[in-house]
Design a protein around this motif. Structure first.
Motif, short mmCIF file in Angstrom:
data_model
loop_
_atom_site.label_atom_id
_atom_site.label_comp_id
_atom_site.label_asym_id
_atom_site.label_seq_id
_atom_site.Cartn_x
_atom_site.Cartn_y
_atom_site.Cartn_z
N THR A 1 22.92 -16.71 4.15
CA THR A 1 22.52 -17.16 2.83
C THR A 1 21.38 -18.16 2.89
OG1 THR A 1 24.20 -18.90 2.90
CG2 THR A 1 24.82 -16.82 1.88
N CYS B 1 17.78 -19.78 2.78
CA CYS B 1 16.65 -19.47 1.92
C CYS B 1 15.51 -18.87 2.72
CB CYS B 1 16.14 -20.73 1.21
SG CYS B 1 17.34 -21.41 0.04
N LEU B 2 14.73 -18.03 2.06
CA LEU B 2 13.56 -17.44 2.68
C LEU B 2 12.53 -18.52 2.96
CD1 LEU B 2 12.20 -14.65 3.29
CD2 LEU B 2 11.15 -14.85 1.04
N SER C 1 18.39 -10.79 6.86
CA SER C 1 18.03 -11.21 5.51
C SER C 1 16.56 -10.90 5.26
CB SER C 1 18.26 -12.72 5.35
OG SER C 1 19.58 -13.09 5.65
N PRO C 2 16.12 -10.86 4.00
CA PRO C 2 14.71 -10.62 3.70
C PRO C 2 13.82 -11.69 4.31
CG PRO C 2 16.06 -10.36 1.72
CD PRO C 2 16.94 -10.96 2.76
N ILE D 1 12.79 -6.14 3.83
CA ILE D 1 14.02 -6.38 3.06
C ILE D 1 15.13 -5.45 3.52
CG2 ILE D 1 15.05 -6.43 0.76
CD1 ILE D 1 12.29 -6.95 -0.39
N ASN E 1 23.93 -7.32 -1.31
CA ASN E 1 22.50 -7.57 -1.47
C ASN E 1 22.19 -8.62 -2.52
OD1 ASN E 1 21.60 -5.43 0.40
ND2 ASN E 1 22.46 -4.04 -1.11
N HIS F 1 20.69 -12.13 -1.87
CA HIS F 1 19.28 -12.26 -1.49
C HIS F 1 18.33 -12.07 -2.67
CE1 HIS F 1 20.68 -12.41 2.56
NE2 HIS F 1 21.07 -11.15 2.58
N ARG F 2 18.86 -12.10 -3.88
CA ARG F 2 18.03 -11.82 -5.06
C ARG F 2 16.82 -12.76 -5.14
NH1 ARG F 2 18.72 -9.21 -9.94
NH2 ARG F 2 20.87 -8.68 -9.40
N SER G 1 15.35 -14.51 -2.74
CA SER G 1 14.44 -14.25 -1.64
C SER G 1 13.59 -13.01 -1.91
CB SER G 1 15.22 -14.06 -0.34
OG SER G 1 15.95 -15.22 0.00
#
Length: 370
Positions: A39, A41-42, A151-152, A161, A216, A219-220, A222
């Protein structure tokens, strides 16, 4: 059949109990998250890395010694500045999975992974996991320890992605083949006994497809960052997003294969990312069926680059191994593959799912079974 669909039928989520809940709105409200799906963050997409090549491969199946030898044989130096997309089915055991991913991480600067069905088999794990989602968590832990990404993220100018997914039998919309004795799915598909699931999940309805798709959602944010900042986007999954990425049933030795390969939710989700009509920079990598594939459908390029089983490579069902891993991106999406027998066939021949007259090789196979 999933031809040119921008969104699946709203009847997808119909059912009750273990069958996947109510309609579309109800499905979206009920989210299922695994505690160990990353989880974080990008990293800010505006911080660009140098341009890099992105390679793709699926279905490594390194429980076969020949396939593990292929991985070991990959150059230590040639891919050192590149990224690799691994679209599932790495190995059946956690031990082989960890060994394979370490070899890949030693060779590629960045490695991305989504799970396939074989990755979640339990039959050789000696009771180590209660169910297949518990094993998934363990594999994600291995990935974190090795620096494999699930993760993306952005690599240079391209957003990558991963999309979690599972198949459901209602994915198959085409006319069934009749007049021959086709073994049942339970008999042919080892997932039905090699995987184990919590009581509310079943491979015989849509519940597993919904469960994996809901992973999924974490990851919205990101994904939205990637959509805003990346010049190109490559999504990837193990399972098949649309049925026209598989040969017609009459062409298949197992005509019921489409019932255990894909998810309507997967096509819906990648269309939300790439746009309903796609775009020139849109690409989706998938695996599972072991057919090499490279085609553009409704504005999205779909690619499958499977190592597959040794016996399949000998028949060149996957186009052999010389072209793998396939470089899908090098400053832009690369030229289309020329070793994809089936996607090339459908470039020249119109798909006709209502034709259930068996192909000659399939007819001969079933005649021999009598």
């Amino acid at each position: 059949m999933a031809v040119g669909l921008g969104a699946p039928s709203r009847s997808f989520a119909a059912g009750s109990g273990g069958g996947g809940g109510g309609g579309g709105a109800g499905r979206r409200k009920k989210k299922v998250f695994l505690h160990s799906v990353p989880t974080r963050c990008l990293i800010q997409c505006r911080t660009r890395e140098p341009a890099t090549k992105v390679y793709a491969v699926s279905d490594l199946h390194t429980d076969y010694s020949e396939n593990m030898a292929w991985v070991r044989g990959l150059s230590i130096d040639s891919y050192a500045s590149s990224a690799l997309i691994v679209a599932g089915d790495v190995a059946e055991t956690r031990e082989n999975f960890a060994a394979t991913m370490k070899l890949l991480k030693d060779r590629f600067r960045r490695v991305f992974f989504v799970p396939g069905n074989h990755d979640l088999w339990l039959r050789k794990e000696k009771g180590l996991f209660l169910h297949s989602l518990e094993k998934l968590n363990a594999l994600l832990d291995v990935c974190r320890e090795l620096g494999v990404e699930t993760s993306p993220a952005v690599v240079g100018d391209v957003g990558i992605i991963p999309l979690y997914s599972w198949y459901h039998q209602s994915f198959d919309k085409e006319k069934d083949v009749s007049g021959i004795r086709i073994p049942s799915i339970d008999t042919v598909c080892k997932d039905f006994y090699a995987c184990k699931w919590r009581q509310e999940l079943s491979p015989k309805d849509t519940s597993l497809a919904i469960c994996f798709d809901s992973m999924n959602e974490v990851h919205r944010d990101s994904i939205e960052q990637i959509q805003q900042n990346a010049l190109h986007i490559i999504t990837f999954s193990h399972f098949v997003p649309r049925q026209d990425l598989c040969p017609e049933k009459r062409m298949l030795f197992y005509p019921n294969l489409p019932k255990i390969i894909g998810s309507d939710l997967l096509e819906e989700r990648l269309r939300l990312i790439h746009g309903a009509n796609g775009q020139p920079s849109a690409c989706h990598v998938f695996g599972h069926t072991h057919f090499s594939w490279d085609v553009e459908l409704d504005g999205i390029r779909y690619v499958q680059a499977p190592l597959a089983y040794p016996r399949e490579r000998k028949r060149r069902m996957n186009g052999g191994a010389e072209w793998l891993p396939f470089c899908i991106y090098d400053g832009a999406l690369t030229a289309r593959l020329t070793s994809c027998r089936w996607s090339e066939y459908y470039t020249l021949n119109k798909r006709d799912p209502n034709n259930i007259d068996l192909a000659p090789w399939v007819a001969r196979f079933y005649q021999q079974q009598r």
